[in-house]
Design a protein around this motif. Structure first.
Motif, short mmCIF file in Angstrom:
data_model
loop_
_atom_site.label_atom_id
_atom_site.label_comp_id
_atom_site.label_asym_id
_atom_site.label_seq_id
_atom_site.Cartn_x
_atom_site.Cartn_y
_atom_site.Cartn_z
N LEU A 173 4.19 0.40 4.19
CA LEU A 173 4.36 -0.28 2.90
C LEU A 173 4.34 0.72 1.75
CD1 LEU A 173 2.23 -3.51 3.44
CD2 LEU A 173 4.71 -3.26 3.53
N VAL A 174 3.51 1.75 1.84
CA VAL A 174 3.50 2.80 0.81
C VAL A 174 4.85 3.51 0.78
CG1 VAL A 174 2.50 5.03 0.18
CG2 VAL A 174 1.01 3.12 0.75
N ILE A 175 5.38 3.81 1.96
CA ILE A 175 6.70 4.46 2.05
C ILE A 175 7.76 3.57 1.40
CG2 ILE A 175 8.53 5.16 3.66
CD1 ILE A 175 6.24 6.17 5.51
N GLY A 176 7.69 2.26 1.68
CA GLY A 176 8.63 1.32 1.06
C GLY A 176 8.47 1.25 -0.45
N ALA A 177 7.22 1.29 -0.92
CA ALA A 177 6.97 1.28 -2.37
C ALA A 177 7.58 2.52 -3.02
CB ALA A 177 5.47 1.21 -2.65
N ILE A 189 5.83 -1.92 -7.07
CA ILE A 189 4.43 -2.16 -7.44
C ILE A 189 3.81 -3.21 -6.53
CG2 ILE A 189 2.95 -3.13 -9.26
CD1 ILE A 189 4.93 -1.80 -11.29
N ILE A 190 4.54 -4.28 -6.27
CA ILE A 190 4.01 -5.34 -5.41
C ILE A 190 3.85 -4.84 -3.98
CG2 ILE A 190 4.56 -7.59 -4.40
CD1 ILE A 190 5.70 -8.35 -7.16
N MET A 191 4.78 -4.01 -3.51
CA MET A 191 4.64 -3.47 -2.16
C MET A 191 3.44 -2.52 -2.07
SD MET A 191 7.54 -1.95 0.38
CE MET A 191 8.36 -3.52 0.53
N ALA A 192 3.19 -1.74 -3.12
CA ALA A 192 2.02 -0.86 -3.14
C ALA A 192 0.73 -1.69 -3.12
CB ALA A 192 2.05 0.05 -4.36
#
Length: 143
Positions: free
Chosen positions: A33-37, A125-128
């Motif tokens: 999810l961090v990578i996606g953010a 931001i929401i993914m982070a």
């Protein structure tokens, strides 16, 4: 071509995630999810079309984990009794927020200046925040 590269990256990342042991699922999910953010947020700053491929590869990696880990975590926690009911409810908990988000986007888009880039920033931001919230999951699994 962009979709093909993103799909290949997602498949390769899915293979990597599948090889992680059960006690590392939360770490793999959070990292994805961090990578996606980072992928979503980088779209705002990258102005080269060829470099955007990297951003979308990162988003594809997060997408792969979102299709893998929630279902894996819930099935690991179930003992088999009423599994269909629980998985159906889980599916509803995925679909309803997607519908709400889709409808809310009609109000959010003008509030964010009518720019797609701002929507990507919000998504990042929401993914982070989602990556941070993974730490609150109480995961159970059989050794």
């Amino acid at each position: 071509m962009l979709a093909a590269v993103q799909s290949i990256a997602a498949v390769v990342w899915s293979y990597v995630l599948a090889k992680l042991p059960n006690n590392h699922h939360k770490l793999g999910y959070s990292l994805s999810l961090v990578i996606g953010a980072v992928g979503f947020l980088s779209i705002f700053f990258i102005h080269s079309q060829s470099m955007l491929v990297v951003s979308y590869i990162f988003v594809g990696m997060a997408w792969a984990s979102m299709n893998t880990y929630p279902l894996t975590m819930i099935t690991n926690a179930l003992n088999g009794e009423h599994m269909g009911t629980y998985l159906g409810l889980f599916n509803g908990s995925i679909c309803l927020p997607q519908i709400v988000a889709s409808l809310a986007s009609f109000a959010l888009f003008p509030l964010l200046g009518g720019l797609q880039e701002n929507m990507f920033i919000l998504a990042g931001i929401i993914m982070a925040l989602g990556a941070l919230s993974v730490g609150f999951i109480k995961e159970t699994y059989k050794e």
